[in-house]
Design a protein around this motif. Structure first.
Motif, short mmCIF file in Angstrom:
data_model
loop_
_atom_site.label_atom_id
_atom_site.label_comp_id
_atom_site.label_asym_id
_atom_site.label_seq_id
_atom_site.Cartn_x
_atom_site.Cartn_y
_atom_site.Cartn_z
N THR A 106 0.93 22.36 7.71
CA THR A 106 0.27 23.25 6.75
C THR A 106 -1.04 23.82 7.28
O THR A 106 -1.81 24.41 6.51
N CYS A 107 -1.31 23.66 8.58
CA CYS A 107 -2.57 24.20 9.11
C CYS A 107 -2.52 25.73 9.15
O CYS A 107 -1.44 26.33 9.18
N ASP A 108 -3.68 26.37 9.16
CA ASP A 108 -3.76 27.83 9.16
C ASP A 108 -3.02 28.44 10.35
O ASP A 108 -2.35 29.46 10.21
N PHE A 109 -3.17 27.83 11.52
CA PHE A 109 -2.58 28.43 12.72
C PHE A 109 -1.06 28.42 12.68
O PHE A 109 -0.41 29.41 13.03
N CYS A 110 -0.48 27.31 12.24
CA CYS A 110 0.98 27.26 12.13
C CYS A 110 1.47 28.25 11.07
O CYS A 110 2.49 28.91 11.26
N ARG A 111 0.72 28.38 9.99
CA ARG A 111 1.11 29.34 8.94
C ARG A 111 1.00 30.78 9.45
O ARG A 111 1.72 31.66 9.00
N MET A 112 0.07 31.01 10.39
CA MET A 112 -0.07 32.36 10.97
C MET A 112 0.88 32.57 12.14
O MET A 112 0.94 33.66 12.70
N HIS B 31 -0.04 18.36 12.37
CA HIS B 31 0.81 17.82 13.44
C HIS B 31 1.44 18.92 14.29
O HIS B 31 2.06 18.66 15.31
N HIS B 32 1.32 20.18 13.85
CA HIS B 32 1.76 21.36 14.61
C HIS B 32 3.21 21.29 15.07
O HIS B 32 3.54 21.69 16.18
N GLY B 33 4.07 20.76 14.22
CA GLY B 33 5.50 20.75 14.52
C GLY B 33 6.09 19.41 14.84
O GLY B 33 7.30 19.30 15.02
N ALA B 34 5.27 18.36 14.91
CA ALA B 34 5.78 17.04 15.29
C ALA B 34 6.15 16.19 14.07
O ALA B 34 6.61 15.07 14.23
N GLY B 35 5.96 16.70 12.87
CA GLY B 35 6.25 15.93 11.67
C GLY B 35 7.57 16.33 11.02
O GLY B 35 8.18 17.33 11.39
#
Length: 200
Positions: A147-153, A138-142
């Motif tokens: 927990t996606c790779d990009f958000c973790r990076m 959800h890239h910040g909307a939850g």
């Protein structure tokens, strides 16, 4: 199909950024209606109470990574321009037969049809197909960190992913991230190395 109205208060139309808490709250029972606060939720109750019940797809919300989908399962009933996929997210030449199966054999019952054809649905919170259980990107909307790779990076989604046209993401206004709550140096190093190793 979902639209930006999914991200507004069901009563006054405020978006999250316009609320005191910078967030919309969902009806705790049905998880479908969003409100900017208690006043709007109480005002909506006389209308909403007859439709307020747990959604059939609530039992499918939990993801393999422990997170939960906060959107709803939606049957893909559109054909994406320029794609060979049609109704039900199957090959266009097979869509008419699949639609007939849904209407006749399953009597239009989405819950029963989901058990047969989960890939024909999508989660409105992240655009993942119904049969994809790895997690909710959800890239910040939850409510919980993505927990996606990009958000973790600590990186936003690259164009090749964010702009990719798929039936399951069509018509959704999804954030690009990164979710500021997700960054972790250790996870970032592992995700970066793994993606490089796999050529992603």
């Amino acid at each position: 199909m979902s639209s930006s109205t999914d991200n507004k208060c069901a009563v006054c139309g405020k978006v999250a950024e316009e609320t005191e808490s910078q967030a919309l709250k969902r009806c705790s029972m049905c998880k479908t209606r969003k409100y900017c606060g208690a006043d709007c939720q109480h005002a909506d109750w006389p209308t909403h109470k007859n439709a307020c019940k747990p959604a059939w797809h609530d039992k499918h919300r939990k993801c393999d990574d422990g997170n939960r989908h906060e959107g709803r399962l939606e049957l893909i009933t559109w054909t994406l321009p320029g794609s060979d996929l049609g109704w039900g997210n199957c090959f266009a030449e097979e869509s008419d037969d699949l639609k007939r199966k849904f209407e006749v054999e399953y009597g239009g019952d989405e819950e029963k049809f989901f058990e047969y054809w989960p890939q024909g649905f999508r989660w409105t919170c992240c655009g993942a197909e119904g049969d994809n259980t790895y997690g909710c990107d959800h890239h910040g909307a939850g409510r919980k960190p993505c927990t996606c790779d990009f958000c973790r990076m600590g990186k936003p989604l690259p164009d090749k992913i964010y702009k990719k046209k798929t039936p399951s993401r069509h018509g959704l206004e999804l954030p690009r991230g990164p979710d500021p709550r997700s960054f972790h140096p250790g996870h970032a190093a592992v995700a970066g190395t793994a993606r490089a190793f796999m050529g992603l």
